[in-house]
Motif scaffolding. Structure first.
Motif, mmCIF file in Angstrom:
data_model
loop_
_atom_site.group_PDB
_atom_site.id
_atom_site.type_symbol
_atom_site.label_atom_id
_atom_site.label_comp_id
_atom_site.label_asym_id
_atom_site.label_seq_id
_atom_site.Cartn_x
_atom_site.Cartn_y
_atom_site.Cartn_z
ATOM 1 N N LYS A 126 0.836 -1.195 0.000
ATOM 2 C CA LYS A 126 0.000 0.000 0.000
ATOM 3 C C LYS A 126 0.878 1.254 0.000
ATOM 4 C CE LYS A 126 -3.090 2.392 3.106
ATOM 5 N NZ LYS A 126 -3.804 2.295 4.394
ATOM 6 N N ASN A 127 1.887 1.266 0.846
ATOM 7 C CA ASN A 127 2.799 2.413 0.903
ATOM 8 C C ASN A 127 3.489 2.628 -0.441
ATOM 9 O OD1 ASN A 127 3.730 1.539 4.286
ATOM 10 N ND2 ASN A 127 2.143 2.916 3.560
ATOM 11 N N TRP A 128 3.901 1.524 -1.026
ATOM 12 C CA TRP A 128 4.577 1.603 -2.313
ATOM 13 C C TRP A 128 3.648 2.206 -3.362
ATOM 14 C CZ3 TRP A 128 3.412 -0.736 -7.013
ATOM 15 C CH2 TRP A 128 4.402 -0.632 -8.000
ATOM 16 N N GLU A 130 1.083 4.187 -2.859
ATOM 17 C CA GLU A 130 0.843 5.604 -2.580
ATOM 18 C C GLU A 130 1.999 6.450 -3.075
ATOM 19 O OE1 GLU A 130 -0.176 5.824 1.636
ATOM 20 O OE2 GLU A 130 -2.294 5.587 1.026
ATOM 21 N N LYS A 131 3.216 5.951 -2.855
ATOM 22 C CA LYS A 131 4.396 6.689 -3.257
ATOM 23 C C LYS A 131 4.507 6.721 -4.789
ATOM 24 C CE LYS A 131 8.076 5.044 -1.314
ATOM 25 N NZ LYS A 131 9.127 4.455 -2.133
ATOM 26 N N THR A 132 4.371 5.540 -5.372
ATOM 27 C CA THR A 132 4.579 5.414 -6.809
ATOM 28 C C THR A 132 3.555 6.174 -7.640
ATOM 29 O OG1 THR A 132 5.421 3.208 -6.379
ATOM 30 C CG2 THR A 132 4.926 3.753 -8.674
ATOM 31 N N TYR A 133 2.301 6.093 -7.240
ATOM 32 C CA TYR A 133 1.261 6.723 -8.055
ATOM 33 C C TYR A 133 0.821 8.074 -7.500
ATOM 34 C CZ TYR A 133 0.946 2.201 -10.350
ATOM 35 O OH TYR A 133 1.227 1.061 -11.054
ATOM 36 N N ASP A 134 1.436 8.460 -6.391
ATOM 37 C CA ASP A 134 1.077 9.711 -5.748
ATOM 38 C C ASP A 134 -0.426 9.789 -5.466
ATOM 39 O OD1 ASP A 134 1.517 12.209 -4.610
ATOM 40 O OD2 ASP A 134 0.994 13.231 -6.477
ATOM 41 N N ILE A 135 -0.926 8.776 -4.833
ATOM 42 C CA ILE A 135 -2.327 8.782 -4.444
ATOM 43 C C ILE A 135 -2.444 8.423 -2.968
ATOM 44 C CG2 ILE A 135 -3.157 8.116 -6.717
ATOM 45 C CD1 ILE A 135 -3.459 5.300 -5.722
ATOM 46 N N LYS A 136 -3.627 8.629 -2.445
ATOM 47 C CA LYS A 136 -3.930 8.211 -1.081
ATOM 48 C C LYS A 136 -4.859 7.011 -1.186
ATOM 49 C CE LYS A 136 -4.628 8.604 3.428
ATOM 50 N NZ LYS A 136 -4.919 7.157 3.433
ATOM 51 N N VAL A 137 -4.417 5.871 -0.700
ATOM 52 C CA VAL A 137 -5.265 4.678 -0.726
ATOM 53 C C VAL A 137 -6.150 4.708 0.505
ATOM 54 C CG1 VAL A 137 -5.297 2.175 -0.472
ATOM 55 C CG2 VAL A 137 -3.616 3.260 -1.978
ATOM 56 N N ASP A 138 -7.462 4.802 0.330
ATOM 57 C CA ASP A 138 -8.264 4.831 1.544
ATOM 58 C C ASP A 138 -9.121 3.597 1.747
ATOM 59 O OD1 ASP A 138 -9.605 7.772 0.066
ATOM 60 O OD2 ASP A 138 -10.034 5.722 -0.494
ATOM 61 N N PRO B 120 5.595 -8.880 -6.665
ATOM 62 C CA PRO B 120 5.951 -10.267 -6.327
ATOM 63 C C PRO B 120 5.561 -10.652 -4.901
ATOM 64 C CG PRO B 120 7.896 -8.874 -6.488
ATOM 65 C CD PRO B 120 6.756 -8.084 -7.018
ATOM 66 N N ARG B 121 5.420 -9.652 -4.048
ATOM 67 C CA ARG B 121 5.075 -9.985 -2.665
ATOM 68 C C ARG B 121 3.706 -10.642 -2.567
ATOM 69 N NH1 ARG B 121 6.882 -4.166 -0.370
ATOM 70 N NH2 ARG B 121 5.989 -3.662 -2.403
ATOM 71 N N ILE B 122 2.848 -10.319 -3.517
ATOM 72 C CA ILE B 122 1.526 -10.949 -3.523
ATOM 73 C C ILE B 122 1.661 -12.452 -3.704
ATOM 74 C CG2 ILE B 122 -0.677 -11.100 -4.724
ATOM 75 C CD1 ILE B 122 -0.444 -8.477 -3.374
ATOM 76 N N GLN B 123 2.563 -12.807 -4.596
ATOM 77 C CA GLN B 123 2.814 -14.230 -4.825
ATOM 78 C C GLN B 123 3.320 -14.892 -3.540
ATOM 79 O OE1 GLN B 123 2.064 -15.976 -7.580
ATOM 80 N NE2 GLN B 123 2.690 -17.812 -6.465
ATOM 81 N N ASP B 124 4.200 -14.179 -2.835
ATOM 82 C CA ASP B 124 4.727 -14.715 -1.575
ATOM 83 C C ASP B 124 3.600 -14.935 -0.584
ATOM 84 O OD1 ASP B 124 7.170 -14.368 -2.744
ATOM 85 O OD2 ASP B 124 7.620 -12.483 -1.701
ATOM 86 N N ILE B 125 2.723 -13.956 -0.518
ATOM 87 C CA ILE B 125 1.602 -14.064 0.416
ATOM 88 C C ILE B 125 0.724 -15.246 0.035
ATOM 89 C CG2 ILE B 125 -0.524 -12.940 1.176
ATOM 90 C CD1 ILE B 125 0.999 -10.253 0.908
#
Lengths: 159, 159
Positions: A126-128, A130-138, B120-125
DNA sequence: ATAACTGCAAATCATTTGCAGATCT
DNA sequence: AGATCTGCAAATGATTTGCAGTTAT
């Protein structure tokens, strides 16, 4: 994870408070039905649908119409007190969520059983995002559908 | 991720082959409508619903009824050739998936835009779930709902 | 030949809505 | 008082189904 989130009197009062604040803030009224339905929702430990909710209430001699249940359930959702799921066919499923956030679901397609789990990697993802797409995941909704080990379907890989 | 999965003639033939095998294996017939709808589905680069599909087909002068679309779309699903989504209200959304598996969705709730990503973490999960619960996960549906950065909703934490 | 298919129209299922009378603030 | 409810019944929207005529094997 079946880690039961027991709702004590104290917690129920917090919930009710949150909801009443929400009602005030949005020009809605506090009615008996509204509070009764909310209380009933928080007495469920599992997922439920509007029909089950209705039955539970009738069994306790609250006479609430389906229309009222449907109308109010939208408010609980807006207030962040319940989550709506659309696992598969049929009616939507709901679950209380105020004290039980950030968990995900495993649905056993053969038995219909629903399990819950938590995994910190989801938060990382989720953090990734938010950072990558510059959005707030709610909100997030993660479901894994599976069944007890035996055969498996043919699944062509990515090319 | 907007990594467009271009469907070449060659790939389309693979798809058709897979589908025809599926039809044979299940005692279904190969009809013009069935193949035309499938081909049309694979010409979409985005998600689509049955109505859009219907319009596209009419525009190409295929006269296919909604009933037929609805009936057949279940077959493509069974055959593992499309995925069905229920993002929110309204009609179900579909997407072709034979050459585009194991990706997940980010839905921007303000604009309705849908992004795809892989992690890839999804696959791990998934592996962890299979091991821990002794099940076979054969489908997963992961959605993150968010919007371009600004305000955020009040989200009470886990107790 | 015959089992499966298409397309229409009618049926179904979940959910929403209009409205009259009841209830909160 | 006046806006917001509740509950009924009717409306809606998406999807499914029954059936008569058509088509693939």
């Amino acid at each position: 994870m079946d880690e039961i989130t027991e709702i004590t009197e104290h917690k129920l009062n917090i919930i009710k408070g949150v909801f009443m604040d929400f009602l005030n803030a949005n020009g809605h009224k506090r009615t008996t039905e509204r509070m009764a339905i909310l209380e009933e929702i928080y007495s469920f430990d599992e997922h439920f649908d509007v029909l089950e909710l209705h039955h539970h209430l009738r069994r306790k001699n609250y006479k609430v119409s389906m229309a009222t249940i449907y109308n109010n359930i939208k408010l609980y959702e807006e207030a962040g007190l319940i989550l709506k799921h659309r696992f598969g066919k049929g009616m939507a499923q709901y679950e209380k969520c105020y004290f039980n956030r950030d968990h995900h679901h495993i649905i056993l397609t053969d038995t219909g059983e629903v399990k819950e789990f938590r995994d910190p990697r989801i938060q990382d993802i989720k953090n990734w995002i938010e950072k990558t797409y510059d959005i707030k995941v709610d909100r997030q909704s993660l479901y894994f559908y599976g069944r007890r080990c035996e055969k498996q379907k043919n699944t062509p890989r990515d090319e």
